[in-house]
Design an enzyme around this catalytic site. Sequence first.
Site, PDB file in Angstrom:
ATOM      1  N   HIS A 234      -4.613   7.676  16.138  1.00 32.88           N
ATOM      2  CA  HIS A 234      -3.541   7.441  15.160  1.00 32.88           C
ATOM      3  C   HIS A 234      -2.295   8.213  15.624  1.00 32.88           C
ATOM      4  O   HIS A 234      -1.923   9.229  15.050  1.00 32.88           O
ATOM      5  CB  HIS A 234      -4.030   7.940  13.797  1.00 32.88           C
ATOM      6  CG  HIS A 234      -3.178   7.551  12.624  1.00 32.88           C
ATOM      7  ND1 HIS A 234      -1.936   6.951  12.749  1.00 32.88           N
ATOM      8  CD2 HIS A 234      -3.379   7.690  11.287  1.00 32.88           C
ATOM      9  CE1 HIS A 234      -1.440   6.751  11.538  1.00 32.88           C
ATOM     10  NE2 HIS A 234      -2.297   7.193  10.631  1.00 32.88           N
TER      11      HIS A 234
ATOM     12  N   ARG B 236      -2.492  -1.664  11.975  1.00 34.70           N
ATOM     13  CA  ARG B 236      -3.654  -0.837  11.608  1.00 34.70           C
ATOM     14  C   ARG B 236      -4.850  -1.765  11.468  1.00 34.70           C
ATOM     15  O   ARG B 236      -4.742  -2.857  10.898  1.00 34.70           O
ATOM     16  CB  ARG B 236      -3.405  -0.107  10.291  1.00 34.70           C
ATOM     17  CG  ARG B 236      -4.672   0.531   9.759  1.00 34.70           C
ATOM     18  CD  ARG B 236      -4.418   1.442   8.604  1.00 34.70           C
ATOM     19  NE  ARG B 236      -3.760   2.658   9.037  1.00 34.70           N
ATOM     20  CZ  ARG B 236      -3.589   3.725   8.239  1.00 34.70           C
ATOM     21  NH1 ARG B 236      -4.032   3.701   7.001  1.00 34.70           N
ATOM     22  NH2 ARG B 236      -2.986   4.799   8.693  1.00 34.70           N
TER      23      ARG B 236
ATOM     24  N   ARG C 280       0.866   5.893   3.047  1.00 35.69           N
ATOM     25  CA  ARG C 280       1.951   6.569   3.759  1.00 35.69           C
ATOM     26  C   ARG C 280       2.392   5.854   5.030  1.00 35.69           C
ATOM     27  O   ARG C 280       3.580   5.692   5.292  1.00 35.69           O
ATOM     28  CB  ARG C 280       1.534   7.988   4.151  1.00 35.69           C
ATOM     29  CG  ARG C 280       1.807   9.028   3.136  1.00 35.69           C
ATOM     30  CD  ARG C 280       0.758  10.090   3.240  1.00 35.69           C
ATOM     31  NE  ARG C 280      -0.529   9.501   2.909  1.00 35.69           N
ATOM     32  CZ  ARG C 280      -0.990   9.373   1.673  1.00 35.69           C
ATOM     33  NH1 ARG C 280      -0.304   9.856   0.673  1.00 35.69           N
ATOM     34  NH2 ARG C 280      -2.149   8.791   1.423  1.00 35.69           N
ATOM     35  N   THR C 281       1.413   5.465   5.854  1.00 38.34           N
ATOM     36  CA  THR C 281       1.791   4.944   7.166  1.00 38.34           C
ATOM     37  C   THR C 281       2.591   3.654   7.010  1.00 38.34           C
ATOM     38  O   THR C 281       3.658   3.483   7.592  1.00 38.34           O
ATOM     39  CB  THR C 281       0.536   4.735   8.040  1.00 38.34           C
ATOM     40  OG1 THR C 281      -0.169   5.968   8.085  1.00 38.34           O
ATOM     41  CG2 THR C 281       0.899   4.302   9.449  1.00 38.34           C
TER      42      THR C 281
ATOM     43  N   LYS D 140      -9.337 -17.131   8.026  1.00 43.07           N
ATOM     44  CA  LYS D 140      -9.842 -18.446   8.473  1.00 43.07           C
ATOM     45  C   LYS D 140     -10.486 -18.335   9.842  1.00 43.07           C
ATOM     46  O   LYS D 140     -10.930 -19.334  10.401  1.00 43.07           O
ATOM     47  CB  LYS D 140      -8.679 -19.448   8.562  1.00 43.07           C
ATOM     48  CG  LYS D 140      -7.948 -19.698   7.266  1.00 43.07           C
ATOM     49  CD  LYS D 140      -6.814 -20.691   7.545  1.00 43.07           C
ATOM     50  CE  LYS D 140      -5.898 -20.847   6.348  1.00 43.07           C
ATOM     51  NZ  LYS D 140      -4.691 -21.599   6.695  1.00 43.07           N
TER      52      LYS D 140
HETATM   53  C1  NCD Z   1      -5.032   8.998   7.740  1.00 46.03           C
HETATM   54  C2  NCD Z   1      -5.627   7.739   8.360  1.00 46.03           C
HETATM   55  O1  NCD Z   1      -5.399   6.637   7.896  1.00 46.03           O
HETATM   56  O2  NCD Z   1      -6.331   7.942   9.350  1.00 46.03           O
HETATM   57  N1  NCD Z   1      -4.060   8.729   6.765  1.00 46.03           N
HETATM   58  C3  NCD Z   1      -2.771   8.513   7.161  1.00 46.03           C
HETATM   59  O3  NCD Z   1      -2.486   7.642   7.944  1.00 46.03           O
HETATM   60  N2  NCD Z   1      -1.840   9.342   6.688  1.00 46.03           N
HETATM   61  C4  NCD Z   1      -6.042   9.968   7.273  1.00 46.03           C
HETATM   62  C5  NCD Z   1      -7.156   9.483   6.395  1.00 46.03           C
HETATM   63  O4  NCD Z   1      -7.227   8.331   5.994  1.00 46.03           O
HETATM   64  O5  NCD Z   1      -8.000  10.332   6.082  1.00 46.03           O
END
Ligand code: NCD
Length: 349
Positions: free
Chosen positions: A129, A101, A51-52, A80
């Site tokens: 997040h 991320r 999703r993100t 590397k």
């Molecule tokens: C979350 C994350 O990556 O922290 N997912 C997301 O970004 N929608 C929640 C999760 O992974 O449980």
Amino acid sequence: MRHLIDSTDLTPQEWYDLYARFEDILTHAGDYRDALQGRTMASLFYEPSTRTRFSFEAAMHRLGGGVFGFSDPNTTSAAKGETLRDTAIMVSGYADAVVCRHPREGAALALSLYASCPVINAGDGGHCHPTQTLTDIATLTHLRGRLDGMKIGVCGDLKHGRTVHSLLRALCRFYRNVQVYLISPPDLRLPSHLKKEMEKAGLRLYEVTNLEATIGILDVLYMTRIQKERFIDPLEYERLKGVYVLTASKLRAAKPDMLVLHPLPRVDEIHPDVDDDPRAVYFEQAKYGMFIRMALLLTASETPVATPSRRYETGARVCQNPVCITAGECYLPPLTNAGGLCLYCEHEG
Ligand code: NCD
């Protein structure tokens, strides 16, 4: 907005402006088709995401901008041994915004020290997040119009769940009169530094273990998965997995207008028989995530960032957290906040 490392980096004005913009984009999406034409977003995903990453990339495309990046760090020079610092200096020369991320806590802050464009934290280990929080709050304010006076239950892995950490911080910074029920097994409780922060801000917190006994009083139930990848001991995960499962039959005890949110992905904590209940809004929530990220990318494009540093430390590391970014990138300056916590990961010592 400068960099967005956690929800609390935004001022109250910036915070509310984002939701106003979100509402406008939802109703007049066509007006924004060329808003970021000629701009480019880098999407650096050192950890899995559906999703993100997709919603950020879709948001940039819908604004007329371009996207480059990776979803597997093994295909980049990180494999590397390139440092995050060098990646930041270089990528921010190509892009107008960097979305990152990373499995290590504090990675986005580390990246932001060296980047010459806004860095947006898309999840740094079990730390925070903020754009999921924007998604959560956009969903609640869009569907309910307000948060004041609400009883919000957050359920599951509150120790490792970064979405919960950022959400709770935002609730204490931007909202009044919200009551929070922390529903978790004793071993997965919210970290004590966060609990202290919430209490200091005057947020009313109730720590409980039983979902069934609490569901009836809630206005919002925010379910989360047990974060398998954050456990040091896999047997510990095996012991705790499946501890909470929301089913259609358990939902019968909830208020008729309670909302069920989940950042997704779910594993087994929400049975699919809940999906058809009108109170289950997690798929809408995921969709709103794209629109609020459009608002965020627009805002980021309008604000300059501070001149980056090229500081390269050679001193000893101060943070003892093995998953802190300073454990992986040892040139980072040892930064602590006013309370003496490591500024990257907020662990003590
Ligand atoms: C979350 C994350 O990556 O922290 N997912 C997301 O970004 N929608 C929640 C999760 O992974 O449980």
